[in-house]
Design an enzyme around this catalytic site. Structure first.
Site, PDB file in Angstrom:
ATOM      1  N   CYS A 221     -43.766  16.100 -23.210  1.00 21.33           N
ATOM      2  CA  CYS A 221     -43.824  17.043 -22.093  1.00 21.33           C
ATOM      3  C   CYS A 221     -43.989  18.479 -22.585  1.00 21.33           C
ATOM      4  CB  CYS A 221     -42.584  16.897 -21.219  1.00 21.33           C
ATOM      5  SG  CYS A 221     -42.549  15.320 -20.336  1.00 21.33           S
TER       6      CYS A 221
ATOM      7  N   CYS B 207     -39.046  16.587 -23.360  1.00 18.45           N
ATOM      8  CA  CYS B 207     -39.279  15.863 -24.609  1.00 18.45           C
ATOM      9  C   CYS B 207     -40.509  16.451 -25.308  1.00 18.45           C
ATOM     10  CB  CYS B 207     -39.481  14.372 -24.318  1.00 18.45           C
ATOM     11  SG  CYS B 207     -41.037  13.990 -23.476  1.00 18.45           S
TER      12      CYS B 207
ATOM     13  N   HIS C  28     -43.305  11.032 -16.694  1.00 16.06           N
ATOM     14  CA  HIS C  28     -42.114  11.885 -16.665  1.00 16.06           C
ATOM     15  C   HIS C  28     -42.283  12.901 -15.542  1.00 16.06           C
ATOM     16  CE1 HIS C  28     -40.816  11.239 -21.139  1.00 16.06           C
ATOM     17  NE2 HIS C  28     -41.124  10.108 -20.530  1.00 16.06           N
TER      18      HIS C  28
ATOM     19  N   GLU D 204     -42.023  16.063 -15.454  1.00  8.70           N
ATOM     20  CA  GLU D 204     -42.819  17.229 -15.844  1.00  8.70           C
ATOM     21  C   GLU D 204     -44.316  16.919 -15.796  1.00  8.70           C
ATOM     22  OE1 GLU D 204     -40.240  15.808 -17.499  1.00  8.70           O
ATOM     23  OE2 GLU D 204     -39.435  17.183 -18.990  1.00  8.70           O
TER      24      GLU D 204
END
Length: 147
Positions: free
Chosen positions: A84, A81, A51, A53
């Protein structure tokens, strides 16, 4: 200055969409210095943890030679999410600025609300709704094109 950082994150989200990735972008900053910027790369890297992040946290740790990114702020186009959010907490990020809320998969204001859990060791300051319309439009356009 924060608007500039979110614009960078939006640029990363658009680039992710062009690669066929879910269009989420992130920028990691310390003061006025951009340490890292990335968009999602889960498909490209065949890595479910890639992701935006996570990618900027990894790069920030490499640059600062530390797993704790003290004094750093994160700008991301979509509410992080749960995975993260946990990584953000472990990295000791100071502030998180995000664009669009994510009622389905978010982990900050929705879902597990990770930073509100008693097991969370560090909760950053969180500011949502930054360039929310732009972030939501990028996501909406991406998924409409897929249908």
């Amino acid at each position: 200055m924060s608007g500039t950082f979110m614009q960078m994150a939006l640029h990363e989200a658009r680039a992710a969409a062009e690669r066929g990735e879910v269009p989420v972008g992130a920028v990691l900053v310390r003061g006025s210095e951009v340490l890292a910027r990335a968009g999602n790369r889960t498909r490209e890297l065949s890595d479910p943890t890639a992701h935006a992040e996570i990618l900027v946290l990894r790069e920030g740790g490499r640059i600062l030679q530390s797993e704790r990114l003290l004094g750093c702020d994160l700008y991301v186009t979509l509410e992080p999410c749960g995975m993260c959010a946990a990584a953000i907490s472990f990295a000791r990020i100071r502030r998180v600025y995000f664009g669009a809320a994510d009622p389905k998969s978010g982990g900050v204001e929705h879902g597990p609300r990770f930073f509100c859990q008693p097991t969370c060791h560090h909760a950053p300051d969180v500011y949502g709704g930054i360039a929310e319309r732009q972030a939501a439009d990028i996501l909406r356009g991406f998924f409409q094109a897929r249908r």
